[in-house]
Design a protein around this motif. Structure first.
Motif, mmCIF file in Angstrom:
data_model
loop_
_atom_site.group_PDB
_atom_site.id
_atom_site.type_symbol
_atom_site.label_atom_id
_atom_site.label_comp_id
_atom_site.label_asym_id
_atom_site.label_seq_id
_atom_site.Cartn_x
_atom_site.Cartn_y
_atom_site.Cartn_z
ATOM 1 N N VAL A 1 1.853 -5.416 -5.478
ATOM 2 C CA VAL A 1 3.232 -5.008 -5.197
ATOM 3 C C VAL A 1 3.299 -3.514 -4.897
ATOM 4 O O VAL A 1 3.977 -3.085 -3.950
ATOM 5 N N VAL A 2 2.586 -2.695 -5.683
ATOM 6 C CA VAL A 2 2.586 -1.245 -5.463
ATOM 7 C C VAL A 2 1.990 -0.909 -4.095
ATOM 8 O O VAL A 2 2.535 -0.086 -3.342
ATOM 9 N N VAL A 3 0.847 -1.553 -3.763
ATOM 10 C CA VAL A 3 0.214 -1.301 -2.470
ATOM 11 C C VAL A 3 1.134 -1.722 -1.334
ATOM 12 O O VAL A 3 1.271 -1.020 -0.327
ATOM 13 N N PHE A 4 1.796 -2.878 -1.484
ATOM 14 C CA PHE A 4 2.719 -3.342 -0.444
ATOM 15 C C PHE A 4 3.868 -2.355 -0.244
ATOM 16 O O PHE A 4 4.218 -2.006 0.884
ATOM 17 N N LEU A 5 4.460 -1.899 -1.355
ATOM 18 C CA LEU A 5 5.597 -0.983 -1.243
ATOM 19 C C LEU A 5 5.192 0.343 -0.616
ATOM 20 O O LEU A 5 5.882 0.860 0.266
ATOM 21 N N CYS A 6 4.058 0.904 -1.063
ATOM 22 C CA CYS A 6 3.670 2.246 -0.606
ATOM 23 C C CYS A 6 3.065 2.258 0.793
ATOM 24 O O CYS A 6 3.170 3.263 1.502
ATOM 25 N N SER A 7 2.433 1.149 1.209
ATOM 26 C CA SER A 7 1.764 1.143 2.507
ATOM 27 C C SER A 7 2.531 0.390 3.582
ATOM 28 O O SER A 7 2.318 0.625 4.777
ATOM 29 N N MET A 8 3.457 -0.505 3.189
ATOM 30 C CA MET A 8 4.170 -1.297 4.183
ATOM 31 C C MET A 8 5.690 -1.241 3.999
ATOM 32 O O MET A 8 6.430 -0.921 4.928
#
Length: 219
Positions: A109-116
């Motif tokens: 979830v963190v990677v999705f929010l910060c990168s996409m």
């Protein structure tokens, strides 16, 4: 004593004629700039704001370019890995899905929010703000959206994700056959366009245009 007198004069000015340095907090009279000029702090030299040419049109072009790059940057292969006869193609989205499927839902979830997620939301906010100024509609909503954008600025971390990709490439290059994909080119291009957009889209001129200041055609 002269400093005290100057500060008293400055404090007597209305708020819309004052500007504070973001670095050293010096309170100064807001200078009136011509096109192409920059205002700098008298104490530390920090750039307070600039008056750039055709800010709205140039920023709109960059936002549209970034939105066009967004899909290929996130869904085209960043690299292809061949290891022991098995080939795999990795994209930003497949990285998020892979983390989620391996039980690391929180990190996914963190990677999705910060990168996409947040980078896309930032671009949509910038587009809405620029269109509200360009078409002279919904300025009050534009002010709200621009405030939201400023709260999101520090959460879009494309450069951190890119560093992670580069570290992975360096570590894997001696272990397997590695080829870079078109997605990496689009991702780097998207990052560069967003950096240029931050430079071109002068906050001082955007706030001024949203609050009904000078003609936005000169912004």
């Amino acid at each position: 004593m002269p400093d005290s007198a100057d500060s008293t004069k400055v404090s007597d000015l209305p708020l819309d004629e004052l500007v504070a340095c973001h670095e050293c907090d010096l309170l100064m009279r807001k200078p009136h700039l011509a096109l192409g000029e920059k205002a700098q702090c008298a104490r530390c030299g920090y750039e307070l704001y600039a008056h750039r040419h055709n800010v709205i049109e140039r920023s709109l072009a960059l936002v549209i370019a970034a939105l066009l790059l967004y899909v290929p940057a996130n869904f085209l292969p960043i690299m292809q890995l061949n290891l022991l006869g098995q080939a795999s193609q990795d994209t930003v989205w497949s990285g998020v899905v892979g983390l989620f499927d391996t039980g690391m839902q929180g990190i996914a979830v963190v990677v999705f929010l910060c990168s996409m997620g947040i980078p896309l939301l930032k671009l949509l906010c910038q587009l809405a703000v620029l269109l509200s100024i360009r078409w002279n509609i919904g300025r009050s909503y534009g002010l709200l959206i621009y405030r939201i954008y400023h709260h999101l600025k520090d959460w879009g971390m494309l450069e951190v994700y890119l560093m992670g990709v580069l570290v992975a490439i360096v570590k894997l290059v001696d272990m397997a056959e590695l080829s870079l994909g078109l997605g990496l080119t689009c991702f780097v291009s998207l990052l560069l366009v967003q950096v240029l957009l931050e430079v071109i889209m002068s906050p001082h001129q955007i706030w001024q245009a949203l609050s009904g200041g000078e003609s936005h055609a000169r912004a």
